[in-house]
Design a protein around this motif. Structure first.
Motif, PDB file in Angstrom:
ATOM      1  N   GLU A  70       0.829  -1.211   0.000  1.00  0.00           N
ATOM      2  CA  GLU A  70       0.000   0.000   0.000  1.00  0.00           C
ATOM      3  C   GLU A  70       0.862   1.259   0.000  1.00  0.00           C
ATOM      4  N   PHE A  71       1.982   1.227   0.725  1.00  0.00           N
ATOM      5  CA  PHE A  71       2.897   2.363   0.807  1.00  0.00           C
ATOM      6  C   PHE A  71       4.293   1.903   0.401  1.00  0.00           C
ATOM      7  N   PRO A  72       4.595   1.898  -0.904  1.00  0.00           N
ATOM      8  CA  PRO A  72       5.906   1.407  -1.342  1.00  0.00           C
ATOM      9  C   PRO A  72       7.044   2.338  -0.920  1.00  0.00           C
ATOM     10  N   THR A  87       3.137  15.317  10.004  1.00  0.00           N
ATOM     11  CA  THR A  87       4.206  15.660   9.065  1.00  0.00           C
ATOM     12  C   THR A  87       3.985  14.932   7.750  1.00  0.00           C
ATOM     13  N   LEU A  88       4.696  15.390   6.731  1.00  0.00           N
ATOM     14  CA  LEU A  88       4.791  14.673   5.474  1.00  0.00           C
ATOM     15  C   LEU A  88       6.144  13.986   5.448  1.00  0.00           C
ATOM     16  N   MET A  97       3.418   3.183  15.971  1.00  0.00           N
ATOM     17  CA  MET A  97       2.322   2.365  15.456  1.00  0.00           C
ATOM     18  C   MET A  97       1.036   2.560  16.262  1.00  0.00           C
ATOM     19  N   PHE A  98       1.164   3.029  17.503  1.00  0.00           N
ATOM     20  CA  PHE A  98       0.002   3.159  18.373  1.00  0.00           C
ATOM     21  C   PHE A  98      -0.634   4.541  18.307  1.00  0.00           C
ATOM     22  N   HIS A  99       0.172   5.580  18.032  1.00  0.00           N
ATOM     23  CA  HIS A  99      -0.349   6.946  18.079  1.00  0.00           C
ATOM     24  C   HIS A  99      -0.525   7.583  16.704  1.00  0.00           C
ATOM     25  N   ASP A 100       0.120   7.042  15.689  1.00  0.00           N
ATOM     26  CA  ASP A 100       0.078   7.627  14.352  1.00  0.00           C
ATOM     27  C   ASP A 100      -0.469   6.624  13.346  1.00  0.00           C
ATOM     28  N   ARG A 101      -0.927   7.168  12.225  1.00  0.00           N
ATOM     29  CA  ARG A 101      -1.320   6.323  11.097  1.00  0.00           C
ATOM     30  C   ARG A 101      -0.844   6.988   9.811  1.00  0.00           C
ATOM     31  N   LEU A 102      -0.653   6.184   8.788  1.00  0.00           N
ATOM     32  CA  LEU A 102      -0.214   6.686   7.489  1.00  0.00           C
ATOM     33  C   LEU A 102      -1.411   6.830   6.565  1.00  0.00           C
ATOM     34  N   GLU A 103      -1.350   7.873   5.743  1.00  0.00           N
ATOM     35  CA  GLU A 103      -2.348   8.068   4.695  1.00  0.00           C
ATOM     36  C   GLU A 103      -1.619   8.439   3.419  1.00  0.00           C
ATOM     37  N   LYS A 104      -2.222   8.116   2.280  1.00  0.00           N
ATOM     38  CA  LYS A 104      -1.610   8.472   1.022  1.00  0.00           C
ATOM     39  C   LYS A 104      -1.652   9.980   0.849  1.00  0.00           C
ATOM     40  N   TYR A 105      -0.562  10.514   0.298  1.00  0.00           N
ATOM     41  CA  TYR A 105      -0.483  11.949   0.045  1.00  0.00           C
ATOM     42  C   TYR A 105      -0.779  12.197  -1.419  1.00  0.00           C
TER      43      TYR A 105
END
Length: 107
Positions: free
Chosen positions: A40-42, A59-60, A96-104
Motif C-alpha cells: 500500500e505504501f511502497p 508531518t509529510l 504504530m500506536f499513536h500515528d497512522r499513514l495516509e496516502k499523500y
C-alpha cells in the motif's frame, strides 16, 4: 581439551551462527516484501503521518525503508520532507500506536 580442538569447535559454531543470521535476514526481507502494508505504501512514496486521536497532520514524509520490530510488526522508517520538497536526513519517529499513514495526493 587441546587448543586446536577448541579452536576448531568454536570456528564450526561461528560458521553455523553466521549461516543462521543470513537465514534470518532472508526471512525478514521476505516477510517485509510480502506484507500488504508495504504494497500500500511502497518505498520512496510520500505519505501523510496523521495523529490517531485528533486526526491532525503531524508531518509529510518519504518512506525510506521498513524494519521488523521486536514483536514482529512491520514499521516504516520515514524521512521528513523539507520545505523545498526533498527528503531530509532526519527521521520521523513513527509510532504504530499513536500515528497512522495516509496516502499523500498533491492538490
Amino acid at each position: 581439551m587441546e587448543k586446536d580442538v577448541f579452536v576448531d569447535k568454536v570456528s564450526a559454531l561461528q560458521k553455523q551462527i553466521r549461516e543462521l543470521k543470513y537465514e534470518i535476514c532472508d526471512l525478514t526481507d521476505q516477510y517485509i516484501a510480502e506484507s500488504e502494508y508495504v504494497k500500500e505504501f511502497p518505498i520512496g512514496s510520500i505519505v501523510k503521518v496523521v495523529d490517531n486521536d485528533s486526526g491532525t497532520l503531524m508531518t509529510l514524509g518519504f518512506i525510506e525503508k521498513y524494519e521488523v520490530t521486536s514483536n514482529y510488526n512491520i514499521r516504516p522508517i520515514i524521512l521528513k520532507v523539507k520545505k523545498d520538497g526533498t527528503a531530509s536526513k532526519h527521521h520521523y519517529f513513527f509510532s504504530m500506536f499513536h500515528d497512522r499513514l495516509e496516502k499523500y495526493e498533491k492538490e
